[in-house]
Design a protein around this motif. Structure first.
Motif, PDB file in Angstrom:
ATOM      1  N   ASP A 152       0.846  -1.189   0.000  1.00 48.87           N
ATOM      2  CA  ASP A 152       0.000   0.000   0.000  1.00 48.87           C
ATOM      3  C   ASP A 152       0.882   1.239   0.000  1.00 48.87           C
ATOM      4  O   ASP A 152       1.787   1.361   0.834  1.00 48.87           O
ATOM      5  CB  ASP A 152      -0.894  -0.009   1.244  1.00 48.87           C
TER       6      ASP A 152
ATOM      7  N   CYS B  73       0.831   5.754  -0.492  1.00 51.11           N
ATOM      8  CA  CYS B  73      -0.098   6.875  -0.352  1.00 51.11           C
ATOM      9  C   CYS B  73       0.471   8.177  -0.914  1.00 51.11           C
ATOM     10  O   CYS B  73       0.006   9.253  -0.537  1.00 51.11           O
ATOM     11  CB  CYS B  73      -0.540   7.041   1.098  1.00 51.11           C
TER      12      CYS B  73
ATOM     13  N   HIS C 153      -3.406   4.750  -1.822  1.00 48.24           N
ATOM     14  CA  HIS C 153      -4.222   5.526  -0.895  1.00 48.24           C
ATOM     15  C   HIS C 153      -3.954   7.023  -1.071  1.00 48.24           C
ATOM     16  O   HIS C 153      -3.103   7.423  -1.859  1.00 48.24           O
ATOM     17  CB  HIS C 153      -3.876   5.155   0.546  1.00 48.24           C
ATOM     18  N   GLY C 154      -4.628   7.833  -0.256  1.00 48.43           N
ATOM     19  CA  GLY C 154      -4.352   9.266  -0.192  1.00 48.43           C
ATOM     20  C   GLY C 154      -5.610  10.091  -0.346  1.00 48.43           C
ATOM     21  O   GLY C 154      -6.474   9.787  -1.167  1.00 48.43           O
TER      22      GLY C 154
END
Length: 461
Positions: free
Chosen positions: A113, A115, A136-137
């Motif tokens: 993962d 981000c 993500h983010g």
């Protein structure tokens, strides 16, 4: 400070408190749950990691330095893989990421993962297959989303309506159909520090469940048909020991899943329950083993799916701290020792808040031990502090160390693999430390320490 608080913070004495500290052996002992699995004390009392002495590490690489027990990290990956054999395990790269760690987790079969665009760049440079990367983010730029689409990132966790529109436009232009998850803010108050609790309503992440935004987001993605909606995502915070928060989160997210089914006739095939699994920073911490976590999380999901008459979705989780945190300790050299009017003794080391901001930022507790030798001295209550021009520059708030600690000694602080190097700074223009991986008695530099030349290279005058 209350007496039991001092005992609670010790890296060597367990839970028995300061009254138990009566012999040098007491203050020299190690509590296994706090240290990488291959750390021991040699016959001379000095720490060794994977068969290599810390004095040799300091002599070759200098201090401060982050020391990674590579086999420990790999074994923790395997523990999660064994506990969650049918689930996808995404290592949370924000905890600590470099090309060597990417290669390690990839070789252990993990997903990753990221981000930010920078983390994505490191992931790709380290050889992680793009289809095993999640992105993500809360504010991904057009450039970041474009690169994610172009390299074929496996899934993107969308965080806002603007991002849905942005990603939809980019995907339509390219004729691709990226897989996405909707990040849901479930309104769970995790029992952790305010700044690392991420599922209560008043914060920047995700779509609100209570206000209806999460349902609207899912329906928008389904109705437009450009993005492939795979499932829902929930992350309630970090350094969590109590699974009751995951139970409430799963109940609410799966209720949303049922609403989506009822509204559009679609059962989403995936569910990500996030990470945030706690580790032991002091002897007071009691983290659950991966197989216990797996048993509890499956029971929660199975129960809630049955209640909502849903098929059990394919699960994924995102441990970061739980894998890399215990696998690393930071090695410092003592510079000064100062008794302050009998209140406590300040042990100043050659690092501080620039290599571990968590004590100042989150009021985090750490432990420490004299690492370069044994001692026959009795214990003294010490505060391990850094060299920065801040009174809050504290590495370990309260710790029992041998009373004969002196300049030139090495002190080791365990549990520094997560959010220490990744959050490090150049405050006071102090170069960031390097990272050394140790395996089978041999050490190799995987992130080199910064130099003054590095600091000046960005200063264009």
């Amino acid at each position: 400070m209350r007496a039991h608080e001092a005992g609670a913070l010790h890296g060597d004495i367990g839970n028995r408190g300061p009254a138990w500290l009566r012999t040098p052996d007491d203050v020299n002992a190690l509590v296994p749950q706090l240290w990488p699995r291959n750390v021991t004390r040699g016959a001379d009392g000095a720490l060794t990691v994977a068969g290599l002495g810390v004095r040799d590490i300091a002599a070759e690489f200098g201090t401060p330095v982050y020391v990674l027990d590579e086999d420990d990290l790999r074994s923790r990956c395997r523990d999660f893989q064994a506990a969650f054999p049918d689930e996808d395990i995404y290592y949370a790269g924000k905890a600590f990421l470099c090309r060597a760690v990417v290669r390690m987790i990839a070789e252990e079969g993990m997903f990753l993962d990221v981000c930010s665009g920078g983390e994505l760049a490191v992931a790709l440079a380290g050889g992680m297959p793009p289809e095993r990367i999640g992105f993500h983010g809360n504010n991904k730029s057009v450039a970041e989303l474009t690169r994610a689409l172009d390299v074929g990132v496996g899934r993107i966790i969308v965080d806002s309506f603007h991002e849905i529109d942005r990603l939809t436009a980019l995907a339509r232009e390219r004729g691709v159909r990226p897989r996405v998850l909707i990040r849901v803010t479930v309104g769970v108050e995790a029992h952790t520090h305010e700044f690392i609790a991420t599922a209560h309503e008043d914060q920047k992440f995700g779509f609100s469940l209570a206000g209806g935004a999460a349902l609207s987001a899912a329906l928008r993605v389904l109705d437009e048909g450009v993005l492939e909606l795979r499932g829902l995502h929930s992350h309630i915070g970090s350094q969590i020991f109590d699974t009751s928060g995951f139970e409430v989160s799963a109940r609410r997210v799966l209720a949303l899943q049922a609403q989506i089914r009822d509204a559009r006739g679609v059962e989403l095939p995936e569910l990500d329950l996030g990470g945030g699994f706690g580790i032991a920073y002091t002897s007071q911490d009691d983290p659950a083993a991966p197989h216990d976590l797996a048993k509890r999380l499956r029971k929660i999901v199975d129960s809630e799916c049955a209640a909502e008459r849903l098929a059990t979705p394919h699960l994924s989780i995102e441990p970061g701290r739980a894998i890399v945190g215990p696998a690393v300790f930071t090695l410092y050299e003592v510079g000064t020792v100062k008794d302050v009017d009998g209140i406590r003794t300040y042990v100043s080391v050659d690092g501080g808040m620039s290599d571990n901001i968590r004590t100042a930022l989150y009021d985090a507790s750490y432990s420490a031990t004299l690492a370069s030798r044994g001692s026959v001295a009795g214990p003294m209550l010490a505060r391990v502090v850094g060299k920065h021009c801040e009174s809050g520059d504290i590495v370990v708030k309260d710790e029992f160390l041998p009373a004969d600690v002196q300049p030139g000694d090495l002190v080791a602080v365990p549990g520094t693999g997560a959010y220490c190097r990744s959050m490090a700074s150049n405050y006071n223009h102090v170069p960031r430390p390097g990272v050394v991986a140790v395996r089978n008695g041999r050490a190799r530099l995987i992130v080199r320490p910064e130099t003054e030349e590095d600091l000046l290279a960005l200063d264009v005058g």
